[in-house]
Design a protein around this motif. Structure first.
Motif, short mmCIF file in Angstrom:
data_model
loop_
_atom_site.label_atom_id
_atom_site.label_comp_id
_atom_site.label_asym_id
_atom_site.label_seq_id
_atom_site.Cartn_x
_atom_site.Cartn_y
_atom_site.Cartn_z
N UNK A 33 -5.91 -2.55 2.59
CA UNK A 33 -5.00 -3.69 2.71
C UNK A 33 -3.68 -3.27 2.08
N UNK A 34 -2.62 -3.25 2.88
CA UNK A 34 -1.30 -2.88 2.39
C UNK A 34 -0.48 -4.15 2.21
N UNK A 35 -0.12 -4.46 0.98
CA UNK A 35 0.64 -5.66 0.68
C UNK A 35 2.14 -5.40 0.85
N UNK A 45 -1.39 -8.35 -8.58
CA UNK A 45 -2.63 -7.57 -8.49
C UNK A 45 -3.18 -7.19 -9.87
N UNK A 46 -2.46 -7.50 -10.91
CA UNK A 46 -2.90 -7.12 -12.24
C UNK A 46 -4.28 -7.70 -12.54
N UNK A 103 -14.35 -3.99 -3.07
CA UNK A 103 -13.13 -3.33 -3.55
C UNK A 103 -13.48 -1.95 -4.10
N UNK A 104 -12.85 -0.93 -3.55
CA UNK A 104 -13.09 0.43 -4.01
C UNK A 104 -12.11 0.82 -5.12
N UNK A 105 -10.83 0.57 -4.87
CA UNK A 105 -9.82 0.87 -5.89
C UNK A 105 -8.49 0.24 -5.47
N UNK A 106 -7.58 0.16 -6.44
CA UNK A 106 -6.24 -0.36 -6.19
C UNK A 106 -5.24 0.75 -6.48
N UNK A 107 -4.41 1.08 -5.49
CA UNK A 107 -3.34 2.07 -5.65
C UNK A 107 -2.01 1.39 -5.37
N UNK A 108 -1.33 0.96 -6.41
CA UNK A 108 -0.07 0.28 -6.20
C UNK A 108 -0.25 -0.99 -5.40
N UNK A 110 -1.65 -0.99 -2.41
CA UNK A 110 -2.71 -0.71 -1.43
C UNK A 110 -4.08 -0.96 -2.06
N UNK A 111 -4.87 -1.82 -1.42
CA UNK A 111 -6.24 -2.07 -1.86
C UNK A 111 -7.18 -1.35 -0.91
N UNK A 112 -7.94 -0.42 -1.44
CA UNK A 112 -8.91 0.30 -0.64
C UNK A 112 -10.23 -0.47 -0.69
N UNK A 113 -10.77 -0.83 0.48
CA UNK A 113 -11.94 -1.70 0.54
C UNK A 113 -12.96 -1.13 1.52
N UNK A 114 -14.17 -1.67 1.45
CA UNK A 114 -15.24 -1.31 2.38
C UNK A 114 -15.96 -2.60 2.77
#
Length: 260
Positions: A33-35, A45-46, A103-108, A110-114
């Motif tokens: 998910x790109x915000x 996102x904090x 939720x796999x991880x948050x990069x800035x 970008x939320x990486x999900x499955x």
């Protein structure tokens, strides 16, 4: 009040028939998910990375209109259609969907999900944390769903199919085994599914995946499905035509030269 997307989802499911019936059936297909930038969403996102699951509220952007009743993929016995508000149908008065993703991880931003049942390019309207204490009610009644015919099948592949699938996966983002497993392991012979054809006399069938065709055989007595082979959905004359609407004809030419 105007509702605008806060971002977009990007993943493997491009067409409606790619999407699983439930996100948990699509495990192993990470998306993101790109915000939007410039909205101070970094601050919003904090503390989110401490949660394992998220509720994603999204828009069914490829659907038009709605229907007051729907036919579930696996209907309850003697109940062909149910009311839309008693279903998860994507055809709703307001085209809004809800998905519980991992939720796999948050990069800035970008939320990486499955485990997402969203199509590539889906507008995301909001994100909320999944809280088991508040959101999980395992003993709650589930209406007609409790009377569903639990039509579960085991799906396996012969060596030829596995080789073909590996060859295709090395040259494209397609995973035909995963798609077939998602589509065929639960209520596989639903008559409303247009990309599936079944011959009950010979216990064989064909499942279309984009421009490929998956051929399988099945044993109704023990509920097993065997994936036998893959074939191109193009005819030889179509492959000779330079028009390439989906941008995949060279992949199919190479596939046909090797496998057909």
């Amino acid at each position: 009040m105007l509702v605008e997307p806060i971002g977009f989802f990007y993943g493997d499911a491009v067409y409606k028939y790619d999407a699983p019936r439930q996100g948990r059936l699509f495990a192993g297909h990470p998306g993101r998910i790109e915000l939007a930038r410039g909205k101070n969403f970094e601050t919003a996102l904090r503390d989110l990375d401490g949660f394992e699951r998220l509720w994603v509220i999204f828009q069914f952007h490829e659907n038009e209109g709605w229907r007051p009743t729907t036919r579930p993929p696996v209907p309850a016995e003697g109940r062909d259609r149910v009311g839309t508000f008693a279903s998860r149908s994507p055809y709703r008065p307001n085209p809004i969907g809800l998905s519980c993703v991992r939720l796999l991880r948050v990069d800035g931003l970008v939320l990486h999900v499955d485990e997402a049942d969203l199509l590539n390019g889906t507008p995301v309207l909001d994100i909320k944390p999944y809280i088991p204490m508040a959101d999980a009610f395992p003993d709650a009644r589930a209406g007609w769903v409790e009377a569903q015919a639990h039509d579960l099948w085991s799906v396996s592949a012969v060596a030829r199919f596995a080789e073909q699938n590996a060859w295709i996966a090395e040259r494209s983002p397609f995973d035909l085994f995963s798609f077939a497993h998602v589509q065929l392991s639960h209520g596989p012979f639903d008559d409303t599914r247009r990309r599936l054809s079944v011959n009950r006399d010979s216990s064989t069938g064909m499942l279309a995946y984009r421009t490929f065709r998956i051929f399988f055989s099945f044993d109704s007595a023990v509920r097993t499905i065997q994936l036998d082979r893959v074939e191109s959905g193009y005819t030889l004359s179509e492959l000779e035509n330079p028009d390439d609407r989906y941008g995949d004809k060279q992949l199919h030419r190479d596939f046909v030269a090797l496998w057909q």
